[in-house]
Design a protein around this motif. Structure first.
Motif, PDB file in Angstrom:
ATOM      1  N   GLU A  16       0.703  -1.264   0.011  1.00 14.96           N
ATOM      2  CA  GLU A  16       0.077   0.008  -0.159  1.00 14.96           C
ATOM      3  C   GLU A  16       0.889   1.194  -0.070  1.00 14.96           C
ATOM      4  O   GLU A  16       0.782   2.223  -0.672  1.00 14.96           O
ATOM      5  N   TYR A  17       2.093   1.142   0.794  1.00 13.38           N
ATOM      6  CA  TYR A  17       2.938   2.450   0.869  1.00 13.38           C
ATOM      7  C   TYR A  17       3.506   2.492  -0.427  1.00 13.38           C
ATOM      8  O   TYR A  17       3.505   3.708  -0.941  1.00 13.38           O
ATOM      9  N   LYS A  18       4.019   1.572  -1.092  1.00  8.97           N
ATOM     10  CA  LYS A  18       4.575   1.655  -2.555  1.00  8.97           C
ATOM     11  C   LYS A  18       3.573   2.018  -3.410  1.00  8.97           C
ATOM     12  O   LYS A  18       4.017   3.298  -4.132  1.00  8.97           O
ATOM     13  N   ASP A  19       2.454   1.521  -3.451  1.00 10.94           N
ATOM     14  CA  ASP A  19       1.433   2.205  -4.592  1.00 10.94           C
ATOM     15  C   ASP A  19       1.166   3.623  -4.204  1.00 10.94           C
ATOM     16  O   ASP A  19       1.065   4.309  -5.329  1.00 10.94           O
ATOM     17  N   ALA A  20       0.905   4.081  -2.949  1.00 11.10           N
ATOM     18  CA  ALA A  20       0.684   5.374  -2.542  1.00 11.10           C
ATOM     19  C   ALA A  20       1.916   6.165  -3.164  1.00 11.10           C
ATOM     20  O   ALA A  20       1.858   7.424  -3.792  1.00 11.10           O
ATOM     21  N   LEU A  21       3.169   5.857  -2.729  1.00 12.14           N
ATOM     22  CA  LEU A  21       4.414   6.531  -3.436  1.00 12.14           C
ATOM     23  C   LEU A  21       4.448   6.672  -4.928  1.00 12.14           C
ATOM     24  O   LEU A  21       4.699   7.861  -5.429  1.00 12.14           O
ATOM     25  N   GLU A  22       4.096   5.657  -5.779  1.00 12.31           N
ATOM     26  CA  GLU A  22       4.087   5.781  -6.944  1.00 12.31           C
ATOM     27  C   GLU A  22       3.023   6.546  -7.449  1.00 12.31           C
ATOM     28  O   GLU A  22       3.055   7.577  -8.559  1.00 12.31           O
ATOM     29  N   ALA A  23       1.767   6.831  -6.785  1.00 18.38           N
ATOM     30  CA  ALA A  23       0.775   7.657  -7.217  1.00 18.38           C
ATOM     31  C   ALA A  23       1.194   9.167  -7.066  1.00 18.38           C
ATOM     32  O   ALA A  23       0.848  10.187  -7.511  1.00 18.38           O
ATOM     33  N   VAL A  24       1.959   9.382  -5.852  1.00 11.70           N
ATOM     34  CA  VAL A  24       2.494  10.897  -5.732  1.00 11.70           C
ATOM     35  C   VAL A  24       3.441  11.178  -6.547  1.00 11.70           C
ATOM     36  O   VAL A  24       3.302  12.320  -7.158  1.00 11.70           O
ATOM     37  N   LYS A  25       4.148  10.378  -7.028  1.00 11.36           N
ATOM     38  CA  LYS A  25       5.176  10.533  -7.989  1.00 11.36           C
ATOM     39  C   LYS A  25       4.645  11.017  -9.308  1.00 11.36           C
ATOM     40  O   LYS A  25       4.940  11.781 -10.116  1.00 11.36           O
ATOM     41  N   ASN A  26       3.419  10.208  -9.687  1.00  6.80           N
ATOM     42  CA  ASN A  26       2.699  10.500 -11.109  1.00  6.80           C
ATOM     43  C   ASN A  26       1.932  11.671 -10.718  1.00  6.80           C
ATOM     44  O   ASN A  26       1.875  12.402 -11.865  1.00  6.80           O
ATOM     45  N   GLN A  27       1.316  12.184  -9.436  1.00  8.13           N
ATOM     46  CA  GLN A  27       0.696  13.154  -9.448  1.00  8.13           C
ATOM     47  C   GLN A  27       1.649  14.584  -9.659  1.00  8.13           C
ATOM     48  O   GLN A  27       1.499  15.509 -10.365  1.00  8.13           O
ATOM     49  N   ALA A  28       3.048  14.374  -9.132  1.00  2.00           N
ATOM     50  CA  ALA A  28       4.060  15.380  -9.212  1.00  2.00           C
ATOM     51  C   ALA A  28       4.533  15.625 -10.860  1.00  2.00           C
ATOM     52  O   ALA A  28       4.605  16.777 -11.150  1.00  2.00           O
ATOM     53  N   ILE A  29       4.641  14.385 -11.653  1.00  2.00           N
ATOM     54  CA  ILE A  29       4.767  14.550 -13.088  1.00  2.00           C
ATOM     55  C   ILE A  29       3.907  15.545 -13.728  1.00  2.00           C
ATOM     56  O   ILE A  29       3.831  16.191 -14.460  1.00  2.00           O
ATOM     57  N   ILE A  30       2.426  15.135 -13.312  1.00  2.00           N
ATOM     58  CA  ILE A  30       1.396  15.700 -13.929  1.00  2.00           C
ATOM     59  C   ILE A  30       1.236  17.143 -13.513  1.00  2.00           C
ATOM     60  O   ILE A  30       1.249  18.140 -14.367  1.00  2.00           O
ATOM     61  N   ASP A  81       7.621  19.595 -16.995  1.00  2.00           N
ATOM     62  CA  ASP A  81       9.116  19.711 -17.491  1.00  2.00           C
ATOM     63  C   ASP A  81       9.789  20.396 -16.288  1.00  2.00           C
ATOM     64  O   ASP A  81      10.879  20.210 -16.171  1.00  2.00           O
ATOM     65  N   ASN A  82       8.935  20.933 -15.363  1.00  2.00           N
ATOM     66  CA  ASN A  82       9.656  21.800 -14.311  1.00  2.00           C
ATOM     67  C   ASN A  82       9.875  20.689 -13.306  1.00  2.00           C
ATOM     68  O   ASN A  82      10.403  21.177 -11.994  1.00  2.00           O
ATOM     69  N   LEU A  83       9.583  19.551 -13.290  1.00  2.00           N
ATOM     70  CA  LEU A  83       9.541  18.624 -12.053  1.00  2.00           C
ATOM     71  C   LEU A  83      11.178  18.283 -11.467  1.00  2.00           C
ATOM     72  O   LEU A  83      11.373  18.412 -10.368  1.00  2.00           O
ATOM     73  N   SER A  84      12.209  18.612 -12.436  1.00  2.00           N
ATOM     74  CA  SER A  84      13.533  18.374 -12.234  1.00  2.00           C
ATOM     75  C   SER A  84      13.794  19.319 -10.944  1.00  2.00           C
ATOM     76  O   SER A  84      14.555  19.144 -10.193  1.00  2.00           O
ATOM     77  N   GLU A  85      13.400  20.429 -11.203  1.00  2.00           N
ATOM     78  CA  GLU A  85      13.750  21.825 -10.416  1.00  2.00           C
ATOM     79  C   GLU A  85      13.159  21.522  -9.217  1.00  2.00           C
ATOM     80  O   GLU A  85      13.706  22.227  -8.229  1.00  2.00           O
ATOM     81  N   ILE A  86      11.840  21.259  -9.207  1.00  2.00           N
ATOM     82  CA  ILE A  86      10.821  21.299  -8.152  1.00  2.00           C
ATOM     83  C   ILE A  86      11.251  20.100  -7.021  1.00  2.00           C
ATOM     84  O   ILE A  86      10.770  20.097  -5.957  1.00  2.00           O
ATOM     85  N   GLU A  87      11.540  18.943  -7.801  1.00  2.00           N
ATOM     86  CA  GLU A  87      11.695  17.535  -7.069  1.00  2.00           C
ATOM     87  C   GLU A  87      12.475  17.595  -5.788  1.00  2.00           C
ATOM     88  O   GLU A  87      12.026  17.057  -4.598  1.00  2.00           O
ATOM     89  N   LYS A  88      13.553  18.541  -5.919  1.00  2.00           N
ATOM     90  CA  LYS A  88      14.396  18.515  -4.461  1.00  2.00           C
ATOM     91  C   LYS A  88      13.655  19.363  -3.319  1.00  2.00           C
ATOM     92  O   LYS A  88      13.960  18.665  -2.161  1.00  2.00           O
ATOM     93  N   ARG A  89      12.561  19.901  -3.685  1.00  2.00           N
ATOM     94  CA  ARG A  89      11.737  20.527  -2.582  1.00  2.00           C
ATOM     95  C   ARG A  89      10.701  19.689  -2.085  1.00  2.00           C
ATOM     96  O   ARG A  89       9.899  19.793  -1.194  1.00  2.00           O
ATOM     97  N   LEU A  90      10.486  18.645  -2.790  1.00  2.00           N
ATOM     98  CA  LEU A  90       9.165  17.735  -2.439  1.00  2.00           C
ATOM     99  C   LEU A  90       9.461  16.625  -1.483  1.00  2.00           C
ATOM    100  O   LEU A  90      10.672  16.002  -1.483  1.00  2.00           O
ATOM    101  N   ASN A  91       8.870  16.511  -0.420  1.00  2.00           N
ATOM    102  CA  ASN A  91       9.116  15.774   0.623  1.00  2.00           C
ATOM    103  C   ASN A  91       7.998  14.366   0.466  1.00  2.00           C
ATOM    104  O   ASN A  91       6.904  14.454   0.699  1.00  2.00           O
TER     105      ASN A  91
END
Length: 479
Positions: free
Chosen positions: A56-70, A74-84
């Protein structure tokens, strides 16, 4: 895979949903570690007393990553460092648990419509199944069924947000007051009684310092402190599966009462030591983690934690030393006691000065408010006086600090009237309105509809933030 997708008129709804789900998470405390049992790594944590499996944790992690991509594209690489991500994962799991408790459901058709409205799945304004498959494979790295379930969950969270915030409204008075805060400008005369201005005049005898320590000894009490040994492995250093196996193996050996240092050394793991640190401080070499501190506080000397994952590192920690709260000997902290005593005495002096000054101002105001001379009265009491530049609510006043207290106290002052005493970290102030640039009523009427929309969104986000924090509290209470 979803076979029938219908066209939507706009994708605006998506970005609102994503903003709700992603951005507020930066404001809140995150539950960044997952804890396993000492015998075997079987679950990630608990929500409302219920275990959350690693899957469940892994599935939620993948969902959060995909939300961040959406959300960020293209700006994800710059913002990713600030994402917890760990924080976002637990926020998502907590809110999903709440949505399920409320029996919030999402139909297949709603999932279909939302997926079709994503512009990056479209060609010439129409949903394209080939693009959809390619994007899932190469960008989101998710099977259609998984992505569609993530979409269903996001819609559940959107419905939860609407349900929680749906009854909120704004009054005309609220709108006008907040618009005034954002747009009205004022400047002030002020008198300042600053603590630091009186420190040089304060003397302290040894007897006074000792007496102060005797009466206020609890003020100098040192909190519970720990010294821990730990091993840490970065999940990005090498194959993560191998790291998990190594951590699991070490945990298994420790449950068999093997020596922590010896077992770690045999597995080529470096043991680090923090030395004593206070419970209220960040953990040396690790950082601030309420979760880890909570676990450590429950250990006995020689006991170790289950494996912990936090900020892309795996940890196992062993409590080597524990020092109960204590009050240091006076001679050891005499200089610190003296410093605190003098500063407190100086602040009391500053407060008394400003109170006497305010009485003088009130008397002078009754006699002749037009002739009220701030500078003259300030000098009588040895206080500073000056004026500010124009400022708005939420800005910074040079030489003073945040403007909020001053704006709030000044906005309703009548001409030539003085405020009460305004307490700030640096000391105490009395203000008088110098001039005001009022709200342009015509401009307010023109901007009111859009301003009210933004204000309503802000009110909803603040309300939902409190709701999420209450849900988090329930999580902590049940963990």
């Amino acid at each position: 895979m979803l076979k029938k997708l219908r066209k939507r008129k706009t994708a605006k709804r998506i970005w609102i949903i994503l903003t709700i789900l992603i951005l507020p998470a930066f404001l809140f405390w995150g539950f960044g570690s997952f804890i396993r049992s000492k015998q075997e790594i079987t679950y990630a944590g608990k929500i409302f007393g219920k275990k959350v499996s690693l899957l469940e944790y892994k599935d939620a992690l993948e969902a959060v990553k995909n939300q961040a991509i959406i959300q960020f594209g293209d700006n994800l690489s710059e913002i990713e460092k600030r994402l917890n991500l760990e924080s976002l994962v637990w926020d998502r799991l907590v809110l999903l648990a709440e949505a399920k408790k409320r029996k919030i459901n999402v139909t297949d058709q709603e999932v279909i419509e939302l997926i079709k409205s994503y512009p990056f799945f479209q060609r010439k304004g129409q949903f394209d199944n080939q693009i959809y498959s390619q994007m899932l494979q190469y960008v989101f790295r998710a099977q259609p069924r998984i992505f569609e379930e993530q979409t269903r969950q996001s819609l559940m969270l959107s419905k939860l947000y609407k349900e929680v915030t749906g009854n909120l409204n704004l009054t005309e008075e609220e709108i006008k007051k907040e618009y005034q805060k954002s747009n009205e400008q004022i400047n002030l005369y002020y008198i300042a009684s600053l603590t630091n201005d009186f420190i040089k005049d304060i003397a302290a005898t040894d007897e006074e310092i000792r007496d102060y320590f005797t009466k206020n000894s609890l003020q100098f009490k040192q909190p519970l402190s720990f010294n821990i040994e730990y091993i840490s492995l970065a999940s990005e250093d090498k194959n993560e599966a191998a790291i998990k196996d190594m951590i699991k193996l070490l945990a298994l050996r420790l449950t068999k009462k093997e020596d922590f240092t010896k077992a770690s050394k045999e597995l080529n793991l470096q043991v680090k030591e923090t030395d004593l640190f206070n419970q209220t401080d960040p953990i040396p070499g690790i950082g601030w983690s309420p979760q880890i501190l909570s676990l450590i506080s429950k250990l006995k000397i020689g006991e170790f934690t289950p494996p912990i994952y936090m900020d892309k590192y795996y940890y196992i920690l062993r409590l080597k030393e524990k020092k109960e709260p204590y009050i240091p000997d006076f001679q050891t902290i005499k200089d610190k006691v003296k410093e605190v005593f003098i500063k407190e005495k100086a602040r009391k002096t500053a407060q008394q000065k400003i109170e006497d000054c305010l009485k003088e101002l009130k008397t002078a105001y009754k006699t002749n408010s037009k002739a009220l001379d701030f500078d003259k009265i300030a000098k009588i009491y040895g206080l500073k006086s000056d004026s500010t530049q124009f400022f708005r609510y939420g800005s910074y006043i040079e030489g003073i600090g945040a403007s909020d207290n001053f704006f709030t106290a000044a906005v309703d002052l009548k001409e030539d009237d003085t405020s009460g005493i305004i307490e700030m970290p640096s000391g105490f102030y009395i203000i008088k309105l110098k001039s005001k640039i009022p709200v342009d009523e015509k401009k307010f009427r023109e901007e009111k509809p859009e301003f009210a929309k933004k204000l309503m969104l802000q009110k909803k986000e603040e309300y939902f933030s409190r709701f999420l924090e209450d849900s988090r509290k329930s999580l902590r209470d049940n963990f």
